[in-house]
Design an enzyme around this catalytic site. Structure first.
Site, short mmCIF file in Angstrom:
data_model
loop_
_atom_site.label_atom_id
_atom_site.label_comp_id
_atom_site.label_asym_id
_atom_site.label_seq_id
_atom_site.Cartn_x
_atom_site.Cartn_y
_atom_site.Cartn_z
CE LYS A 8 53.68 22.82 26.66
NZ LYS A 8 53.37 23.45 27.94
NE ARG A 64 29.68 15.63 25.67
CZ ARG A 64 28.58 15.06 26.19
NH1 ARG A 64 28.60 14.53 27.40
NH2 ARG A 64 27.46 15.04 25.50
CE1 TYR A 79 52.64 27.53 29.46
CE2 TYR A 79 50.34 27.44 30.09
CZ TYR A 79 51.31 27.49 29.11
OH TYR A 79 50.94 27.50 27.80
CG ASP A 101 52.01 21.92 35.72
OD1 ASP A 101 52.64 21.01 35.15
OD2 ASP A 101 51.54 22.90 35.13
C1 PLP Z 1 52.26 24.14 28.49
C2 PLP Z 1 52.03 24.09 29.94
C3 PLP Z 1 50.73 24.08 30.48
C4 PLP Z 1 49.50 24.21 29.61
O1 PLP Z 1 49.32 23.09 28.80
P1 PLP Z 1 48.62 23.13 27.34
O2 PLP Z 1 48.72 21.72 26.91
O3 PLP Z 1 49.41 24.09 26.50
O4 PLP Z 1 47.22 23.60 27.56
C5 PLP Z 1 50.59 23.99 31.86
N1 PLP Z 1 51.66 23.91 32.67
C6 PLP Z 1 52.92 23.92 32.18
C7 PLP Z 1 54.06 23.85 33.14
C8 PLP Z 1 53.15 24.02 30.82
O5 PLP Z 1 54.41 24.04 30.35
#
Ligand code: PLP
Length: 390
Positions: A205, A56, A108, A180
């Protein structure tokens, strides 16, 4: 682009393949193994070898990925979480009741939901502002503001905010800035070099890149901040498992190649759509008529693989088009090698009330594309035949 941590002046493409990974000294294995272990033998009580005690807290496959991502973002350290949202929760866990966060109003959806539906009830305060407006951000900052939370380009309208200007403003006010960087990836944009304190990723992504894993990360330079975030990550337990770490590590090796093709294909598709008689408007930072095209050229190396466009028709027309493609798959998410198409109004952004959506400029006839790395001619032909249904 170099990484001080790895004592290397190697460029991005080279770091993507090698950073954090060395052939196994015992057997020469080139690829980092998947360390399926929960615990580690200690040499004496409370003397773990190389710091590994329990998975962990740390795991060697995860460590390799964390070092790899840190090199790509030009960061000193990385922490990997079980999803992008788990990374976001990890960020918020170090706040205290009464603390305040200023965030973009074009985030998001899951980020907005986590802030408002999960964390506001613990006495944290959130203000959402138009981050394309530096003055509006300045007005929103308060003495108790702890984070300025930015997303650029945004989803699905592909608006940009000025990372360097906003992070300088945050610094002056003693606020940590967080970007982000999921849409741009470190190949196109490096927020830490532009002055950000922390970077967040949904590795699900582009970094994973193959639509086969859900993962997230936080990256930064301040070691004290790392210690706090790592403490909460270990205490809460939202860490990334070894198999998922391996999958992302495999994905980042080809990030540069994939991003080049994503950008090339997206640019061609945006130009094609802009000239199409059934299309009212195309949103792509690479187009000259994008309101922040100049800023995009300044802070990004290229313009990314996401393209949104408005049909002259309504949501029914958008639904018909999105249902008629054969190469583009009708699906949520983005950033994989395969092209995806979706209708934000009824899919990814359906949870936003219609009134709010329209105020934000999100038209009912909007279609969002995650342009993949197939042959561009096949993608254009596919859109061409689907648009006949509009
Ligand atoms: C998909 C996404 C998230 C969240 O990520 P997960 O891996 O689905 O939890 C956060 N910010 C952006 C811009 C995203 O496209």
């Amino acid at each position: 682009m170099s990484s001080a941590k790895h004592g290397s002046t190697h460029r991005f493409e080279t770091l993507a393949i090698h950073a954090g990974q060395t052939p196994d000294p015992q057997n020469g294995a080139v690829m980092t193994p998947v360390y399926f272990t929960s615990t580690y033998k200690q040499d004496a009580p409370a003397q773990p070898r190389q710091g590994y005690e329990y998975s962990r807290t740390t795991n060697p496959t995860r460590t390799a990925l964390e070092q790899n991502l840190a090199a790509l973002e030009g960061a000193h350290w990385g922490l990997c979480f079980s999803s992008g949202l788990a990374a976001l929760a990890g960020l918020v866990h170090r706040l205290k009741p009464g603390d305040h966060v200023v965030a973009g109003n074009d985030l998001y959806g899951g980020t907005y939901r986590l802030f408002v539906r999960c964390f506001a009830q613990y006495g944290l305060e959130f203000t959402f502002v138009d981050t394309t407006d530096v003055k509006a951000v300045e007005r929103a900052l308060r003495p108790n503001t702890k984070y300025l939370y930015l997303e650029t380009p945004t989803n699905p309208l592909l608006r940009l905010c000025d990372v360097a200007k906003l992070c300088a403003l945050a610094k002056k006010r003693g606020v940590l800035s967080v970007v982000d960087n999921t849409f741009a990836t470190p190949f196109l944009q490096q927020p830490l070099a532009l002055g950000a304190d922390l970077v967040l990723h949904s590795l699900t992504k582009y970094l994973g890149g193959h639509s086969d894993v859900v993962a997230g990360a936080l990256l930064g330079n301040d070691d004290k901040l790392r210690a706090e975030l790592a403490f909460h990550q270990n205490a809460v337990g939202g860490q990334l498992g070894p198999m998922d770490s391996f999958l992302v590590l495999r994905g980042t090796k080809t990030l540069a190649l994939r991003m080049e093709r994503h950008c090339e294909n997206a640019r061609a598709i945006a130009a094609h759509l802009a000239a199409h008689k059934k299309v009212a408007r195309v949103m792509y930072p690479g187009l000259k008529d994008h309101p922040q095209h100049r800023l995009a050229k300044q802070q990004m190396k290229d313009f990314g693989g996401m393209v949104s466009f408005e049909l002259k028709g309504d949501v029914a027309a958008a639904t018909r088009v999105a249902s008629a493609t054969q190469v583009f798959t009708l699906a949520e998410s983005l950033g994989g090698v395969e092209s995806l198409i979706e209708v934000p109004t009824v899919m990814t952004h359906a949870s936003i009330p219609a009134e709010e959506r329209r105020k934000a400029g999100l038209a009912d006839g909007l279609i969002r594309l995650s342009v993949g790395i197939e042959h561009v001619d096949d993608l254009v032909l596919d859109l061409e035949q689907a648009l006949k249904k509009a």
